[in-house]
Scaffold this active site. Structure first.
Site, PDB file in Angstrom:
ATOM      1  CB  VAL A 265       2.907  -7.258  -7.589  1.00  0.00           C
ATOM      2  CG1 VAL A 265       2.528  -7.668  -8.999  1.00  0.00           C
ATOM      3  CG2 VAL A 265       1.860  -6.316  -7.002  1.00  0.00           C
TER       4      VAL A 265
ATOM      5  CG  ASN B 161      -1.349  -6.876   1.431  1.00  0.00           C
ATOM      6  OD1 ASN B 161      -0.271  -6.310   1.515  1.00  0.00           O
ATOM      7  ND2 ASN B 161      -2.484  -6.215   1.331  1.00  0.00           N
TER       8      ASN B 161
ATOM      9  CG  MET C 243       2.176  -3.446   1.638  1.00  0.00           C
ATOM     10  SD  MET C 243       0.963  -4.417   2.533  1.00  0.00           S
ATOM     11  CE  MET C 243       1.343  -3.969   4.212  1.00  0.00           C
ATOM     12  CB  CYS C 244       2.322  -8.108  -1.439  1.00  0.00           C
ATOM     13  SG  CYS C 244       3.790  -8.858  -0.721  1.00  0.00           S
ATOM     14  NE  ARG C 245      -1.491  -3.313  -2.185  1.00  0.00           N
ATOM     15  CZ  ARG C 245      -2.340  -2.758  -1.313  1.00  0.00           C
ATOM     16  NH1 ARG C 245      -3.329  -2.002  -1.752  1.00  0.00           N
ATOM     17  NH2 ARG C 245      -2.212  -2.995  -0.033  1.00  0.00           N
TER      18      ARG C 245
END
Length: 266
Positions: A88, A115, A1-3
């Protein structure tokens, strides 16, 4: 998972979009407010941006956390751009492929981020991957699910699909093969931003001074942030945002089917 986050609009300091906001992407690397899967995004980061007069974006990517990179903080202070994509990363396998696995991925004028996660990776996408030419598989920047999803999107773009169709059909194809996948995709060509919501959060902000921000979550408490419904396709310029539903695999919804903009600029 990311932002992740993308911006198109008037020239803006990179740091004003990524570092300075009280809940910006920089802070989201250790304290996201809306992240449903994972809590810390410290497995790499990247920023891609467009210099005036040059359609091919530059990228700065690293394998470590964004807060530990003093060079990036200095870069973000002086670089200005009219379009960027930044992310990120919270990796499924920490350290795999180092900075090559960090978004944004790039080709030509495009920048891309994913994401989410592909359920059952890698076996679930073996039949889908087999539809790509061997040369494209060998050219993958990293051996993760995001890199393969980008290859699928890129194949459609190179075949002539517009950005909305390329993202929508890739989401349908991957979701059909791996139904529990989370597929929030983000794509920019330096003039527009196209995105999908499929299993995670996405918001957008039409800035009063001009420009549009599309992000996993709001970077401040401005009441003008709008949440994008799940299973939507978003297309944004610096002056408007349009949304259309994404149907379940087997049906279609593309950028050329947009209705009136959901949130006209004021």
């Amino acid at each position: 998972m990311c932002r992740h986050l993308a911006y198109v609009g008037p020239g803006e300091q990179l740091g004003a979009l990524v570092v300075a906001p009280p809940h910006g992407l920089y802070r989201q690397s250790w304290a996201p407010r809306h992240q449903r899967h994972g809590t810390v995004n410290a497995d790499g980061f990247g920023v891609g941006w467009y210099a005036e007069g040059d359609p091919v974006p530059a990228r700065y990517r690293r394998a470590g956390p964004i807060w530990a990179d003093r060079s990036f903080a200095d870069l973000a202070r002086v670089v200005r751009t009219g379009a960027l994509l930044a992310a990120v990363r919270d990796a499924t396998l920490s350290g795999a492929d180092a900075e090559a696995a960090a978004a944004p991925f790039a080709a030509g004028t495009w920048l891309f981020s994913h994401n989410g996660a592909v359920a059952g990776w890698p076996g679930s996408l073996a039949p889908v991957a087999a539809t790509l030419p061997p040369g494209e598989l060998l050219a993958l920047e990293a051996r993760n699910d995001s890199a393969l999803v980008w290859a699928l999107v890129l194949a459609r773009l190179r075949a002539g699909d517009d950005e909305g169709r390329a993202l929508a059909e890739t989401v349908h194809e991957v979701a059909a093969a791996a139904p529990a996948s989370r597929l929030n995709l983000l794509l920019t060509n330096g003039s527009t931003v196209t995105a999908t919501t499929w299993g995670d959060t996405l918001w957008y902000l039409s800035r009063p001074g001009g420009g549009t921000v599309v992000a996993s979550e709001p970077y401040d408490d401005d009441p003008r942030w709008q949440e994008v419904p799940d299973r939507s396709l978003l297309a944004a310029s610096g002056t408007e945002v349009r949304l259309t539903p994404l149907k379940d695999p087997g049906t279609t919804a593309h950028a050329d089917a947009f209705a009136t903009p959901k949130e006209p600029r004021t």
